[in-house]
Design a protein around this motif. Structure first.
Motif, PDB file in Angstrom:
ATOM      1  N   GLY A 112       0.812  -1.212   0.000  1.00 20.80           N
ATOM      2  CA  GLY A 112       0.000   0.000   0.000  1.00 20.80           C
ATOM      3  C   GLY A 112       0.840   1.253   0.000  1.00 20.80           C
ATOM      4  N   LEU A 113       1.921   1.249   0.774  1.00 23.11           N
ATOM      5  CA  LEU A 113       2.796   2.412   0.859  1.00 23.11           C
ATOM      6  C   LEU A 113       3.456   2.708  -0.482  1.00 23.11           C
ATOM      7  N   TYR A 114       3.835   1.650  -1.199  1.00 25.30           N
ATOM      8  CA  TYR A 114       4.452   1.834  -2.521  1.00 25.30           C
ATOM      9  C   TYR A 114       3.482   2.527  -3.479  1.00 25.30           C
ATOM     10  N   TRP A 115       2.239   2.038  -3.527  1.00 22.79           N
ATOM     11  CA  TRP A 115       1.291   2.568  -4.498  1.00 22.79           C
ATOM     12  C   TRP A 115       0.738   3.938  -4.116  1.00 22.79           C
ATOM     13  N   VAL A 116       0.745   4.234  -2.811  1.00 24.12           N
ATOM     14  CA  VAL A 116       0.254   5.538  -2.381  1.00 24.12           C
ATOM     15  C   VAL A 116       1.310   6.628  -2.619  1.00 24.12           C
ATOM     16  N   GLY A 117       2.521   6.194  -2.972  1.00 23.93           N
ATOM     17  CA  GLY A 117       3.566   7.158  -3.300  1.00 23.93           C
ATOM     18  C   GLY A 117       4.565   7.383  -2.192  1.00 23.93           C
ATOM     19  N   GLY A 118       4.524   6.542  -1.154  1.00 19.73           N
ATOM     20  CA  GLY A 118       5.457   6.708  -0.049  1.00 19.73           C
ATOM     21  C   GLY A 118       4.998   7.772   0.932  1.00 19.73           C
ATOM     22  N   VAL A 119       5.956   8.382   1.593  1.00 14.78           N
ATOM     23  CA  VAL A 119       5.653   9.358   2.638  1.00 14.78           C
ATOM     24  C   VAL A 119       5.690  10.763   2.055  1.00 14.78           C
ATOM     25  N   PRO A 120       4.610  11.518   2.187  1.00 22.39           N
ATOM     26  CA  PRO A 120       4.638  12.900   1.697  1.00 22.39           C
ATOM     27  C   PRO A 120       5.503  13.778   2.591  1.00 22.39           C
ATOM     28  N   PRO A 121       6.076  14.855   2.061  1.00 24.52           N
ATOM     29  CA  PRO A 121       6.794  15.807   2.918  1.00 24.52           C
ATOM     30  C   PRO A 121       5.808  16.474   3.873  1.00 24.52           C
ATOM     31  N   LEU A 122       6.186  16.588   5.135  1.00 23.93           N
ATOM     32  CA  LEU A 122       5.294  17.133   6.152  1.00 23.93           C
ATOM     33  C   LEU A 122       5.840  18.439   6.701  1.00 23.93           C
ATOM     34  N   VAL A 123       4.938  19.353   6.997  1.00 21.75           N
ATOM     35  CA  VAL A 123       5.324  20.623   7.604  1.00 21.75           C
ATOM     36  C   VAL A 123       5.202  20.499   9.114  1.00 21.75           C
ATOM     37  N   MET A 124       6.314  20.735   9.818  1.00 26.01           N
ATOM     38  CA  MET A 124       6.341  20.683  11.273  1.00 26.01           C
ATOM     39  C   MET A 124       6.967  21.969  11.797  1.00 26.01           C
ATOM     40  N   PHE A 125       6.197  22.700  12.588  1.00 25.71           N
ATOM     41  CA  PHE A 125       6.674  23.963  13.159  1.00 25.71           C
ATOM     42  C   PHE A 125       7.216  24.897  12.077  1.00 25.71           C
ATOM     43  N   GLY A 126       6.483  24.938  10.960  1.00 22.72           N
ATOM     44  CA  GLY A 126       6.822  25.870   9.900  1.00 22.72           C
ATOM     45  C   GLY A 126       7.899  25.404   8.948  1.00 22.72           C
ATOM     46  N   THR A 127       8.448  24.219   9.167  1.00 23.02           N
ATOM     47  CA  THR A 127       9.514  23.705   8.305  1.00 23.02           C
ATOM     48  C   THR A 127       9.066  22.437   7.593  1.00 23.02           C
ATOM     49  N   GLN A 128       9.273  22.394   6.288  1.00 24.34           N
ATOM     50  CA  GLN A 128       8.919  21.191   5.529  1.00 24.34           C
ATOM     51  C   GLN A 128       9.999  20.135   5.725  1.00 24.34           C
ATOM     52  N   VAL A 129       9.563  18.954   6.119  1.00 27.94           N
ATOM     53  CA  VAL A 129      10.496  17.868   6.433  1.00 27.94           C
ATOM     54  C   VAL A 129      10.260  16.693   5.486  1.00 27.94           C
ATOM     55  N   SER A 130      11.307  16.258   4.807  1.00 27.32           N
ATOM     56  CA  SER A 130      11.263  15.055   3.979  1.00 27.32           C
ATOM     57  C   SER A 130      12.230  14.045   4.596  1.00 27.32           C
ATOM     58  N   LEU A 131      11.707  12.918   5.045  1.00 25.19           N
ATOM     59  CA  LEU A 131      12.514  11.982   5.827  1.00 25.19           C
ATOM     60  C   LEU A 131      13.163  10.878   5.005  1.00 25.19           C
ATOM     61  N   GLY A 132      12.865  10.817   3.714  1.00 25.09           N
ATOM     62  CA  GLY A 132      13.504   9.809   2.863  1.00 25.09           C
ATOM     63  C   GLY A 132      13.198   8.392   3.317  1.00 25.09           C
ATOM     64  N   LEU A 235      -3.714  18.187   5.777  1.00 20.83           N
ATOM     65  CA  LEU A 235      -4.716  17.124   5.707  1.00 20.83           C
ATOM     66  C   LEU A 235      -4.240  15.861   6.428  1.00 20.83           C
ATOM     67  N   PHE A 236      -2.948  15.562   6.319  1.00 16.94           N
ATOM     68  CA  PHE A 236      -2.418  14.400   7.044  1.00 16.94           C
ATOM     69  C   PHE A 236      -2.581  14.600   8.542  1.00 16.94           C
ATOM     70  N   TRP A 237      -2.212  15.772   9.042  1.00 18.70           N
ATOM     71  CA  TRP A 237      -2.350  16.041  10.471  1.00 18.70           C
ATOM     72  C   TRP A 237      -3.812  15.982  10.891  1.00 18.70           C
ATOM     73  N   ASP A 311      -0.256  24.988  13.012  1.00 16.17           N
ATOM     74  CA  ASP A 311       0.736  23.930  12.836  1.00 16.17           C
ATOM     75  C   ASP A 311       0.137  22.583  13.228  1.00 16.17           C
ATOM     76  N   GLY A 312       0.345  21.589  12.382  1.00 18.53           N
ATOM     77  CA  GLY A 312      -0.273  20.286  12.601  1.00 18.53           C
ATOM     78  C   GLY A 312       0.153  19.621  13.890  1.00 18.53           C
ATOM     79  N   VAL A 313       1.418  19.762  14.258  1.00 17.66           N
ATOM     80  CA  VAL A 313       1.910  19.141  15.493  1.00 17.66           C
ATOM     81  C   VAL A 313       1.251  19.796  16.704  1.00 17.66           C
ATOM     82  N   VAL A 314       1.096  21.112  16.650  1.00 20.26           N
ATOM     83  CA  VAL A 314       0.429  21.829  17.738  1.00 20.26           C
ATOM     84  C   VAL A 314      -1.023  21.366  17.861  1.00 20.26           C
ATOM     85  N   GLY A 315      -1.712  21.263  16.713  1.00 22.28           N
ATOM     86  CA  GLY A 315      -3.094  20.784  16.721  1.00 22.28           C
ATOM     87  C   GLY A 315      -3.203  19.380  17.278  1.00 22.28           C
ATOM     88  N   LEU A 316      -2.227  18.535  16.923  1.00 16.39           N
ATOM     89  CA  LEU A 316      -2.214  17.155  17.414  1.00 16.39           C
ATOM     90  C   LEU A 316      -2.077  17.120  18.934  1.00 16.39           C
TER      91      LEU A 316
END
Length: 336
Positions: A112-132, A235-237, A311-316
């Motif tokens: 499922g992860l392969y077909w969904v395109g992997g992990v999208p880049p996420l914004v945390m505390f104003g910074t876009q993070v791509s974890l590879g 939307l992910f958050w 910020d999504g982390v704050v909302g979480l």
């Protein structure tokens, strides 16, 4: 958006399939018997969740055939969700060893992860993070944990179905206010499939969902959250916030049991919702409480994250802290 005439058809197919599965379960003696580690008091057939699986997957195949949704997401849900449902269906009939069950779950999640395109880049505390590749490992664990925690949380009448319906309803609303209406088809179809099953499972269960249905729901909801993340990090958050009741209860309970040195794969009755249902003496008020928390707490928090670009982390954290306090107050994961 889904063709209007498909909506009642999905509910009807799920409703009739659940009835058929109930007769099948009774004929095959696929019945959960009450015991000290179970929360029900009456022998009840299991395996009704396959109605959700069949009705949901059927409708998305129809929609894909009408070119109303993309092929990669169809493959993700069919392959990943289908494999989890098959493993659960076998386990509902005869026990599948934990190691083989988990291996199948990882394969399904990876597919499922392969077909969904992997992990999208996420914004945390104003910074876009791509974890590879690290993000891919985390996402794989996230999906496997979500499908298993959904199974753990499916322990009283209606709770897993009500959670799926209210979360999907909330996601549809968030998509609407966030201009993501084209994404609504998946949670809407899933909500309708679950509604047909719920007739037989709530307020008093005439059949249980079983591992096939609960694991399927957990994986599908996880894949939908990652799929939404490619549209917008917010939307992910929002999805994680909407899933808060199940995520917080199951995760806190697991951690407490690990710290106590208890075998975490054994059945127990120490989740917050189980302790609350015993204190109430019945399942209904607890399941209704989950619905109310989802609609009047988690949904407004998620909507604020989307509308006001919080910020999504704050909302979480805002969403989860009261839920964590509830788990602590009920001594979830302790002696039960």
């Amino acid at each position: 958006m889904m063709q209007w005439w498909l909506a009642p058809l999905v509910v009807l197919v799920s409703l009739l399939l659940t009835a058929s599965l109930r007769h099948y379960a009774l004929a095959r003696s696929l019945v959960d018997v009450p015991g000290p580690r179970r929360s029900h008091a009456v022998p009840t057939p299991r395996g009704g969740g396959m109605a959700i699986v069949v009705s949901f997957l059927s409708v998305i195949v129809l929609l894909a055939g009408a070119e109303m949704l993309n092929a990669p997401m169809l493959f993700a849900l069919l392959g990943g969700g289908g494999l989890v449902a098959v493993i659960g269906f076998i386990d509902d009939h005869r026990h599948v060893p934990v190691r083989w069950r988990l291996a199948g779950h990882f394969v399904a999640a990876a597919w499922g992860l392969y077909w969904v395109g992997g992990v999208p880049p996420l914004v945390m505390f104003g910074t876009q993070v791509s974890l590879g590749w690290v993000g891919a490992v985390i996402a794989l664990l996230y999906l496997v944990w979500l499908l298993n925690l959904y199974n753990f949380m499916d322990g009283i009448d209606g709770i897993a179905g009500i959670e799926a319906v209210s979360v999907c309803m909330g996601a549809c609303l968030i998509y609407w206010i966030g201009e993501g209406e084209h994404l609504m088809v998946f949670p809407l179809a899933l909500m309708l499939a679950v509604l047909g099953f719920l007739y037989w499972n709530f307020p008093s269960a005439k059949i249980f969902m079983g591992d096939a249905g609960s694991g399927f729901l957990g994986l599908v909801l996880g894949l939908l959250s990652l799929h939404a993340g490619w549209e917008s990090s917010q939307l992910f958050w929002c999805w994680l916030i909407l899933l808060g009741v199940f995520v917080v209860d199951a995760t806190y309970t697991l951690i407490r049991r690990l710290l106590r040195g208890v075998k975490v794969y054994e059945a127990h009755r120490s989740h917050t919702y189980q302790l609350a249902s015993r204190r109430a003496g019945t399942h209904l008020p607890v399941t209704i409480a989950v619905l109310l928390i989802n609609v009047f707490w988690l949904l407004p928090v998620a909507a604020c994250v989307m509308l006001f670009d919080i910020d999504g982390v704050v909302g979480l954290l805002v969403a989860y802290v009261p839920l964590l306090a509830l788990a602590v107050a009920y001594n979830a994961g302790g002696d039960a």
